[in-house]
Write an enzyme that holds these catalytic residues in place. Structure first.
Site, PDB file in Angstrom:
ATOM      1  N   GLU A  73     -15.959   4.891   5.761  1.00  0.00           N
ATOM      2  CA  GLU A  73     -14.950   4.502   6.750  1.00  0.00           C
ATOM      3  C   GLU A  73     -14.956   5.482   7.899  1.00  0.00           C
ATOM      4  OE1 GLU A  73     -10.961   4.887   5.091  1.00  0.00           O
ATOM      5  OE2 GLU A  73     -11.727   6.323   3.622  1.00  0.00           O
ATOM      6  N   LYS A  92      -2.682   6.543   0.751  1.00  0.00           N
ATOM      7  CA  LYS A  92      -2.246   6.750   2.128  1.00  0.00           C
ATOM      8  C   LYS A  92      -1.317   7.968   2.154  1.00  0.00           C
ATOM      9  CE  LYS A  92      -1.651   5.442   6.473  1.00  0.00           C
ATOM     10  NZ  LYS A  92      -2.738   5.448   7.478  1.00  0.00           N
ATOM     11  N   ARG A 143       0.835  -1.212   0.000  1.00  0.00           N
ATOM     12  CA  ARG A 143       0.000   0.000   0.000  1.00  0.00           C
ATOM     13  C   ARG A 143       0.865   1.257   0.000  1.00  0.00           C
ATOM     14  NH1 ARG A 143      -3.994   1.079   4.965  1.00  0.00           N
ATOM     15  NH2 ARG A 143      -1.971   1.410   5.968  1.00  0.00           N
TER      16      ARG A 143
END
Length: 229
Positions: free
Chosen positions: A134, A101, A7
């Protein structure tokens, strides 16, 4: 670690930052740091920067990407009694940015602060189609009344490494008759609030029960039986 590095490097590519070291070197640095810190409990944080800039929007052409890592001492405690959450009024990030991210955490900070100001532990993002997205620093999972483990689709959120691990482990519960299925899909707010159990999922938690959403109990309003399967 491999899942986190996947990621990390995918996000770097999306942000147009070239790592100064190959993947294996970054992995070695993190492992060396973990040993050198001599910590038994804690966490490792790491960042990738495009390099020193000149306070303009785009990085200088001659800038050199920089990798940082730090070991942080921390004792972990789990909240098992369950927490309260609210639906945040802070707009959710569009998928292109939600799936990267980065340290652009202003929306996350504001949504967390909004929850705390209203006496809740944290908040829930709902997308413009009315589906659950989320939390400000965690994923969300549900156990339906039909005993399905459900998580929002990963294409529109920052799908966590712990959530990926949860899906793998939870599949083992299907054969034991504890769960009927394990899926990622769109989950409406109405369906989510009507679930039997709700939980936050994150590497530092790793699972935290949510027992109240916008003042209404989730399931029986008690801690998760899921935690003790």
């Amino acid at each position: 670690m491999d899942s986190h590095l996947d990621r990390f490097l995918k996000s770097a590519s999306a942000a147009k930052i070239s790592p100064p070291y190959p993947r294996e070197t970054i992995k070695e640095i993190l492992l060396f740091l973990a040993v050198a810190s001599k910590l038994k409990t804690g966490s490792i944080r790491y960042w990738l920067s495009s390099g020193p800039g000149d306070f303009l929007v785009s990085p200088p052409r001659n800038s050199t990407p920089t990798f940082y890592s730090v070991a942080i001492a921390k004792e972990f405690s789990r909240i098992l009694e369950g927490v309260k959450v609210i639906t945040t009024t802070i707009p959710t990030k569009p998928p292109k940015f939600a799936t990267i991210k980065t340290v652009n955490y202003l929306p996350n900070v504001l949504s967390k602060m909004e929850a705390e100001e209203k006496g809740a532990y944290s908040s829930i993002w709902v997308d413009d189609q009315g589906y659950v997205a989320e939390g400000p620093n965690c994923n969300i999972a549900f156990v339906s009344k039909e005993r399905e483990l459900l998580l929002p689709r990963p294409e529109k959120i920052l799908f966590g490494c712990t959530s990926k691990r949860l899906l793998i482990l939870a599949n083992k519960l299907i054969g034991k008759g504890i769960l009927k299925s394990v899926r990622t899909r769109d989950i409406s707010v109405e369906e989510a609030k009507g679930s039997a159990e709700m939980m936050f999922v994150s590497s530092l938690i790793p699972i935290m029960p949510v027992v109240d959403w916008d003042g209404k109990p989730i399931g029986d309003g008690k801690q998760l039986s899921f935690l003790f399967w």
